[in-house]
Design an enzyme around this catalytic site. Structure first.
Site, PDB file in Angstrom:
ATOM      1  N   LEU A 162     -85.167  21.451  21.620  1.00 30.24           N
ATOM      2  CA  LEU A 162     -86.172  21.734  20.750  1.00 30.24           C
ATOM      3  C   LEU A 162     -84.976  21.558  19.548  1.00 30.24           C
ATOM      4  O   LEU A 162     -86.016  20.539  18.411  1.00 30.24           O
ATOM      5  CB  LEU A 162     -86.957  22.405  21.251  1.00 30.24           C
ATOM      6  CG  LEU A 162     -88.501  22.523  22.462  1.00 30.24           C
ATOM      7  CD1 LEU A 162     -88.428  24.166  21.871  1.00 30.24           C
ATOM      8  CD2 LEU A 162     -88.679  21.702  21.708  1.00 30.24           C
ATOM      9  N   GLY A 222     -77.446  25.058  14.592  1.00 31.05           N
ATOM     10  CA  GLY A 222     -76.582  25.364  13.419  1.00 31.05           C
ATOM     11  C   GLY A 222     -75.564  25.882  14.191  1.00 31.05           C
ATOM     12  O   GLY A 222     -75.232  24.739  14.692  1.00 31.05           O
ATOM     13  N   GLY A 223     -74.378  26.308  14.044  1.00 27.57           N
ATOM     14  CA  GLY A 223     -73.972  26.866  14.499  1.00 27.57           C
ATOM     15  C   GLY A 223     -73.752  28.039  15.443  1.00 27.57           C
ATOM     16  O   GLY A 223     -72.914  28.669  15.584  1.00 27.57           O
ATOM     17  N   PHE A 224     -75.149  28.251  15.899  1.00 26.46           N
ATOM     18  CA  PHE A 224     -75.541  29.531  16.522  1.00 26.46           C
ATOM     19  C   PHE A 224     -75.458  29.663  18.210  1.00 26.46           C
ATOM     20  O   PHE A 224     -76.307  30.014  19.025  1.00 26.46           O
ATOM     21  CB  PHE A 224     -76.239  30.013  15.492  1.00 26.46           C
ATOM     22  CG  PHE A 224     -76.201  31.183  14.492  1.00 26.46           C
ATOM     23  CD1 PHE A 224     -75.408  32.123  14.560  1.00 26.46           C
ATOM     24  CD2 PHE A 224     -75.856  30.213  13.255  1.00 26.46           C
ATOM     25  CE1 PHE A 224     -74.778  32.329  13.365  1.00 26.46           C
ATOM     26  CE2 PHE A 224     -75.640  30.565  12.305  1.00 26.46           C
ATOM     27  CZ  PHE A 224     -74.587  31.553  12.312  1.00 26.46           C
ATOM     28  N   GLY A 225     -76.334  27.632  18.048  1.00 26.13           N
ATOM     29  CA  GLY A 225     -76.786  27.568  19.205  1.00 26.13           C
ATOM     30  C   GLY A 225     -77.926  26.561  19.728  1.00 26.13           C
ATOM     31  O   GLY A 225     -78.276  26.106  18.294  1.00 26.13           O
ATOM     32  N   LYS A 282     -84.390  30.366  23.131  1.00 28.05           N
ATOM     33  CA  LYS A 282     -83.490  30.175  22.552  1.00 28.05           C
ATOM     34  C   LYS A 282     -81.983  30.802  23.054  1.00 28.05           C
ATOM     35  O   LYS A 282     -81.703  32.062  23.596  1.00 28.05           O
ATOM     36  CB  LYS A 282     -83.676  31.022  21.143  1.00 28.05           C
ATOM     37  CG  LYS A 282     -85.499  30.944  21.119  1.00 28.05           C
ATOM     38  CD  LYS A 282     -85.548  31.859  19.282  1.00 28.05           C
ATOM     39  CE  LYS A 282     -85.177  31.204  17.910  1.00 28.05           C
ATOM     40  NZ  LYS A 282     -84.613  32.118  17.052  1.00 28.05           N
ATOM     41  N   ASP A 286     -90.221  35.512   6.937  1.00 28.44           N
ATOM     42  CA  ASP A 286     -90.014  33.814   7.124  1.00 28.44           C
ATOM     43  C   ASP A 286     -91.048  33.417   7.005  1.00 28.44           C
ATOM     44  O   ASP A 286     -91.069  32.321   7.810  1.00 28.44           O
ATOM     45  CB  ASP A 286     -88.319  33.375   7.905  1.00 28.44           C
ATOM     46  CG  ASP A 286     -88.017  32.372   7.363  1.00 28.44           C
ATOM     47  OD1 ASP A 286     -87.918  31.940   6.038  1.00 28.44           O
ATOM     48  OD2 ASP A 286     -87.802  32.049   7.757  1.00 28.44           O
TER      49      ASP A 286
END
Length: 691
Positions: free
Chosen positions: A42, A46-49, A67, A172
């Site tokens: 989906l 970024g660099g997190f998964g 996630k 957010d």
């Protein structure tokens, strides 16, 4: 289809019968934790998964969202923080998921060195998508009406009160994090609040402790961005900013980049239609810059909205959480003027602004003339250098200190209000108006090497170590598409003058041309023997110049896609290349590039060398052209920047302010601002004043 769960896989979709991923070779899992069948990606985190769409085999293949946390970041603190935030999000969903307007947590577990959070799938589109889908060429069709804004508030505020009542601040709230269900539920609103990854638990002493700045610029309150503090009133500011976006179609992020928090004081000027005094009062109070002047709770906003409705609104009960929220806000009175008074006030404001601008720049010029050059460069924010000419001087107006890494690629927006810079964390956007970092775009899987902005200032491109190029919407910060085709890291990008073609190059020695609007790969050139390090279009868009670490400069015809000629063959790396027009030399653009400790200009038609600039004591690493002032700036490993007259070749000035190798230079469109970055982990803003 079956989806590969390797976070670094570029093409994760595979045939259902496959056992091993055809793209990366990693074994495929038919069911994650013997329960969840992953369908497709989906989004990229970024660099997190990644975030995946999946099916829950234990619930008759009901859709769900997974996630993944697979952080590729260095440092124990950063890794620990990422895991902590991910676990907190799971805890929030576990606690808050009883509300039908918040996704339920289905599972949280670790498998194959990755953490996974599984949550309820919400069938619908987020409000940004909903807003964009209204576009039919007429901005009136894109905006929410006053009635729709009221309904939005009455739909969202009860669930926000539910969240705050349990001691949590979301931090957010924005259109992207609010989904409208396709089929509204009978017992609850049809808006669902998602993404609790930034949420923070309220504590009685929270106001005394400085936290970590988290949120989305433009939508997040000043106390949240500046101090890392979060209150229910902070979320309510975000609600007000979201209302503004829905009413105007204008992203608060875009206004933040231009005006900081100043846009909220006159937000009504952006409206396309008149609204009632009562709703204007509510939005005004939601958008107050100072937290003590804002609504303190969602219930207060609902109470004011009740007066606007023809039907009664049942207020949710207030929990006894007085110690967790701010003291009552002061009463706000609105004195609204008639239309003609607003026009007079606007004219008066414009007059004051113009007079103020004249005064500012006259004062600024006097200040620059009176500055001294005795302060050490490493400690001062303002330095005055020797005159460029009888009418020009240059001074450092600001220095951006980078906490972790240096910048090797810069791009200034056409309006000179923002600058993009590459980073190991992604792409950073800085405001040249406020001097603050605005946002970080981190959808790449590895370090970003190069950035470029299109001539209209609406899009930008980023090239990365992950072998991909990403195209972004500069106004909204949204990723548009990913371009795949390079076999190794991307190090060079250039956009044609008409904004239609993107050129890219990298460690695979290839040059690729892309259709910037569709992402289609038009053609590839394979003629260099080492990294393609620099690319440039001429002013007509008919010719492309490429520089490489193989020491060559090549010219390409963009009609026939043929090599025109080799301009240079040397033993040095070519790290910077451009086209310039020099009066009285050639009718066409000339090519300018660095080699060793010097810079040369060539006639692209004949291949003859026109002029050479020499003066640096170590190799030149970057160049930039100030077209309006006929200036050439060169940065070097000798830590200096030199300014040259392009027409005469005269050295005008040597700028000494950096304490490390100068890595990147960029002029704005008017040529009166030069930005430099260096290995000393700073970016400096140099302003040329004419007087």
């Amino acid at each position: 289809m079956i989806c590969c769960l390797n976070p670094d896989c570029l093409n994760p979709l595979n045939d259902k019968s496959s056992k091993v991923c055809a793209s990366c070779g990693v074994p495929l899992l038919p069911l994650l934790r013997n329960r969840f069948r992953v369908i497709r990606v989906l989004s990229q985190e970024g660099g997190f998964g990644k975030t995946y769409l999946a099916q829950d085999s234990d619930k008759l293949n009901e859709p769900c969202v997974i996630k993944q946390l697979a952080p590729r970041i260095e440092g124990n603190w950063a890794l620990k923080k990422a895991v902590e935030l991910f676990e907190k999000e799971a805890q929030r969903l576990q606690e808050l998921g009883e509300n039908p307007q918040i996704p339920k947590l289905l599972a949280y577990f670790e498998q194959d060195s990755c953490l996974y959070l599984v949550q309820q799938f919400i069938d619908g589109e987020n409000l940004l998508e909903e807003l964009e889908n209204r576009r039919q060429g007429d901005i009136w069709l894109r905006c929410y009406s006053e009635k729709e804004v009221r309904e939005f508030l009455l739909n969202l505020l009860p669930v926000l009160h539910f969240v705050h009542e349990r001691g949590v601040v979301h931090r957010d709230i924005k259109p992207q994090n609010i989904i409208r269900r396709t089929s509204p539920q009978e017992l609850a609103g049809n808006l669902v609040l998602i993404d609790f990854g930034s949420s923070k638990e309220l504590k009685p002493k929270l106001k005394l402790k400085v936290g970590t700045s988290i949120g989305s610029h433009g939508y997040s309150a000043i106390e949240q961005i500046r101090d890392g503090l979060a209150y229910p009133a902070s979320d309510l500011f975000s609600v007000g900013a979201t209302c503004f976006h829905l009413m105007t179609g204008i992203s608060p992020f875009q206004l933040w980049t231009e005006h900081g928090y100043g846009w909220m004081s006159n937000w009504e000027q952006y409206l396309n239609y008149p609204i009632s005094d009562e709703l204007a009062h509510i939005i005004d109070k939601l958008l107050k810059k100072d937290v003590e002047h804002r609504y303190k709770s969602a219930v207060e906003v609902i109470a004011d909205l009740k007066e606007l409705q023809k039907y009664p609104v049942v207020l949710p009960p207030l929990a006894e959480t007085d110690e967790l929220v701010l003291p009552p806000t002061e009463i706000f009175s609105v004195n609204r003027y008639a239309k003609f008074k607003k026009i007079l006030l606007a004219l008066a404001a414009i007059t004051v602004f113009i007079v103020g601008e004249i005064w500012y720049w006259k004062t600024r010029e006097t200040q620059i003339r009176n500055d001294t050059n005795n302060q050490p460069a490493a400690k001062t924010e303002r330095i005055l250098n020797q005159p460029l000419s009888n009418k020009q001087k240059l001074a450092v107006t600001d220095t951006f200190h980078l906490a972790y890494d240096s910048v090797s690629s810069l791009a200034i927006s056409p309006d000179s209000k923002t600058v993009l810079a590459n980073s190991v964390f992604g792409i950073k956007l800085w405001s040249l108006v406020t001097g603050q970092e605005i946002s970080v775009f981190n959808a790449h899987n590895a370090k970003v090497n190069v950035v470029a902005i299109n001539p209209e200032g609406t899009k930008f491109a980023s090239g990365s170590e992950d072998k991909t190029i990403k195209i972004w919407n500069l106004a909204t910060g949204q990723e548009i598409r990913t371009l795949k085709g390079h076999k190794q890291s991307v190090h060079a990008l250039a956009i044609s003058p008409d904004g239609k073609i993107l050129a890219s190059g990298g460690d695979d020695n290839l040059i690729k041309l892309w259709n910037l609007n569709t992402g289609e790969n038009i053609v590839s050139f394979n003629s260099h023997n080492a990294r393609v390090s620099s690319l440039a279009f001429d002013s007509t868009g008919k010719m492309l110049a490429s520089g490489s670490f193989d020491g060559t400069i090549k010219l390409w015809n963009l009609k026939s896609y043929q090599l025109i000629r080799n301009l240079l063959k040397s033993s040095s790396n070519i790290s910077s290349i451009n086209f310039v027009k020099i009066a009285g030399i050639t009718a066409n653009d000339s090519v300018i590039a660095n080699h060793n400790n010097s810079i040369s200009i060539w006639n692209p038609v004949t291949g003859d060398k026109i002029r050479t600039f020499e003066g640096h004591s170590q190799p030149i690493t970057s160049t930039a052209i100030g077209f309006q002032n006929n200036l050439l700036a060169s940065g070097s490993s000798d830590n200096t920047i030199k300014l040259w007259n392009l027409n005469t070749g005269e050295l005008l000035n040597t700028l000494r302010g950096h304490s490390g190798k100068v890595e990147s230079l960029a002029f704005n469109r008017n040529g009166n601002i030069l930005i430099s970055s260096a290995r000393d982990k700073t970016m400096k803003i140099w302003q040329i004043s004419l007087f």
